[in-house]
Write a protein that holds these residues in place. Structure first.
Motif, PDB file in Angstrom:
ATOM      1  N   TRP A 129      32.443  44.277  33.371  1.00  0.00           N
ATOM      2  CA  TRP A 129      33.022  44.402  34.708  1.00  0.00           C
ATOM      3  C   TRP A 129      34.278  43.535  34.833  1.00  0.00           C
ATOM      4  CZ3 TRP A 129      33.508  47.092  38.942  1.00  0.00           C
ATOM      5  CH2 TRP A 129      33.982  46.470  40.111  1.00  0.00           C
ATOM      6  N   THR A 132      38.003  45.318  35.367  1.00  0.00           N
ATOM      7  CA  THR A 132      38.729  45.069  36.614  1.00  0.00           C
ATOM      8  C   THR A 132      40.034  44.331  36.348  1.00  0.00           C
ATOM      9  OG1 THR A 132      37.328  43.098  36.950  1.00  0.00           O
ATOM     10  CG2 THR A 132      36.714  45.106  38.124  1.00  0.00           C
ATOM     11  N   LEU A 183      38.731  41.969  43.255  1.00  0.00           N
ATOM     12  CA  LEU A 183      37.900  43.087  42.812  1.00  0.00           C
ATOM     13  C   LEU A 183      36.673  42.597  42.051  1.00  0.00           C
ATOM     14  CD1 LEU A 183      37.521  46.112  42.727  1.00  0.00           C
ATOM     15  CD2 LEU A 183      39.094  46.223  40.783  1.00  0.00           C
ATOM     16  N   GLN A 184      36.847  41.606  41.208  1.00  0.00           N
ATOM     17  CA  GLN A 184      35.700  41.072  40.473  1.00  0.00           C
ATOM     18  C   GLN A 184      34.628  40.537  41.406  1.00  0.00           C
ATOM     19  OE1 GLN A 184      37.665  38.274  37.892  1.00  0.00           O
ATOM     20  NE2 GLN A 184      38.568  39.885  36.617  1.00  0.00           N
ATOM     21  N   ALA A 210      42.822  41.218  40.864  1.00  0.00           N
ATOM     22  CA  ALA A 210      41.704  41.204  39.929  1.00  0.00           C
ATOM     23  C   ALA A 210      40.572  40.308  40.431  1.00  0.00           C
ATOM     24  CB  ALA A 210      42.179  40.736  38.552  1.00  0.00           C
ATOM     25  N   GLU A 261      42.424  47.087  34.707  1.00  0.00           N
ATOM     26  CA  GLU A 261      42.873  48.068  35.705  1.00  0.00           C
ATOM     27  C   GLU A 261      43.774  47.425  36.743  1.00  0.00           C
ATOM     28  OE1 GLU A 261      42.837  50.132  39.485  1.00  0.00           O
ATOM     29  OE2 GLU A 261      41.531  48.411  39.097  1.00  0.00           O
ATOM     30  N   SER A 262      43.499  46.178  37.115  1.00  0.00           N
ATOM     31  CA  SER A 262      44.335  45.488  38.106  1.00  0.00           C
ATOM     32  C   SER A 262      45.728  45.222  37.550  1.00  0.00           C
ATOM     33  CB  SER A 262      43.676  44.175  38.532  1.00  0.00           C
ATOM     34  OG  SER A 262      42.542  44.411  39.338  1.00  0.00           O
ATOM     35  N   TYR A 308      33.966  53.033  36.861  1.00  0.00           N
ATOM     36  CA  TYR A 308      33.863  52.639  38.266  1.00  0.00           C
ATOM     37  C   TYR A 308      32.836  53.497  39.005  1.00  0.00           C
ATOM     38  CZ  TYR A 308      37.901  49.428  38.330  1.00  0.00           C
ATOM     39  OH  TYR A 308      38.747  48.359  38.151  1.00  0.00           O
TER      40      TYR A 308
END
Length: 279
Positions: free
Chosen positions: A115, A119, A36-37, A33, A122-123, A172
């Motif tokens: 965001w 993220t 991705l962030q 996470a 989803e992570s 996304y």
């Protein structure tokens, strides 16, 4: 006489959220996470300008873990209080400017909060699955929908947050043109792989290579398009290898005594909700 159970909080023991957040895969999911962030330059600029992460990295990680534990397993009142505190902190932070693009940002901008929320959600879900967690049909969507409760705590309106896995993919696709790995993100990722540790830990334990390995695996478990932003392979073989390694990490952690790997907040919540508190 009717017995009443204690407040189960935002989710409760029958939720998918409790199951996923109580799994050993959450440690790896956190690395994914954060990686991705970081590919959102405005989020990364806000993080870099308003945190002493590398001066107190372990404390910051602990506070982040405490936030997730409180929102997931705390009572409704505890979760709502945590949300109020976080919103006050965000509102008090000054606006800034992303240095490479010159774009302004506010930490409490709903676009940036969304965001971070998406993220994270989803992570956690992706990593749980790839580490061997089992979900029945529809439970992935159920988890995404459940997590909208935590989005409200940070100041987002429920209807503006993805409610299903398909919604996340659409989100996304919408946001990807804004994403890149800034110099700040690249520098901080390298620092994160080699965090400050006491000399005896660095030299006398495998903590440093183990930590770097977990961060590297978190990067490998990113979506292919996000890996490519970091200049890493976006090949299907990378996904397969990362999944196999993630499953192996969870298997190893499952052999460690629960007193070490389990979330204490999960245990407290189970005890609280299994017994009557009033009659």
């Amino acid at each position: 006489m009717v017995e009443e159970r204690a407040d189960a909080g935002l989710y409760g023991p029958d939720s998918v959220t409790w199951r996923i957040h109580g799994n050993q895969s959450m440690a790896l999911a956190g690395f994914r996470a954060l990686s991705l962030q970081a590919v959102h330059p405005l989020v990364m600029a806000g993080f870099n300008d308003n945190t002493v992460w590398f001066d107190d990295m372990w404390g910051r990680l602990q506070r982040t873990g405490d936030w997730v534990a409180t929102v997931t397993y705390g009572t409704t009142a505890e979760a709502e209080k945590a949300g109020r505190v976080l919103r006050r902190i965000h509102a008090a932070l000054p606006p800034g400017v992303e240095p490479e693009s010159g774009l302004p940002y506010r930490v409490d901008d709903p676009e940036l909060l969304r965001w971070v929320h998406v993220t994270e959600t989803e992570s956690f879900l992706s990593t749980y699955r790839r580490c061997g967690g089992i979900l029945r049909p529809g439970e992935g969507d159920q988890y995404v929908d459940e997590m909208r409760a935590s989005a409200e705590l940070v100041g987002l309106e429920r209807h503006t947050v993805p409610a299903s896995e398909a919604d996340i993919e659409d989100y996304y696709a919408y946001v990807r043109p804004q994403l890149r790995v800034s110099q700040v993100a690249r520098r901080n990722t390298l620092k994160f792989m080699l965090p400050p540790m006491p000399r005896w830990v660095r030299l006398g334990t495998p903590a440093r290579p183990a930590w770097a390995g977990m961060v590297g695996l978190g990067l490998a478990m990113l979506p292919p398009w996000a890996r490519r932003l970091y200049g890493l392979p976006g090949l299907p073989t990378t996904d397969l290898l990362a999944t196999a390694n993630g499953y192996a990490v969870r298997r190893v952690l499952s052999t460690v005594p629960l007193v070490i790997t389990s979330n204490p907040a999960y245990g407290r919540a189970l005890r609280r909700t299994r017994g009557p508190v009033a009659a």
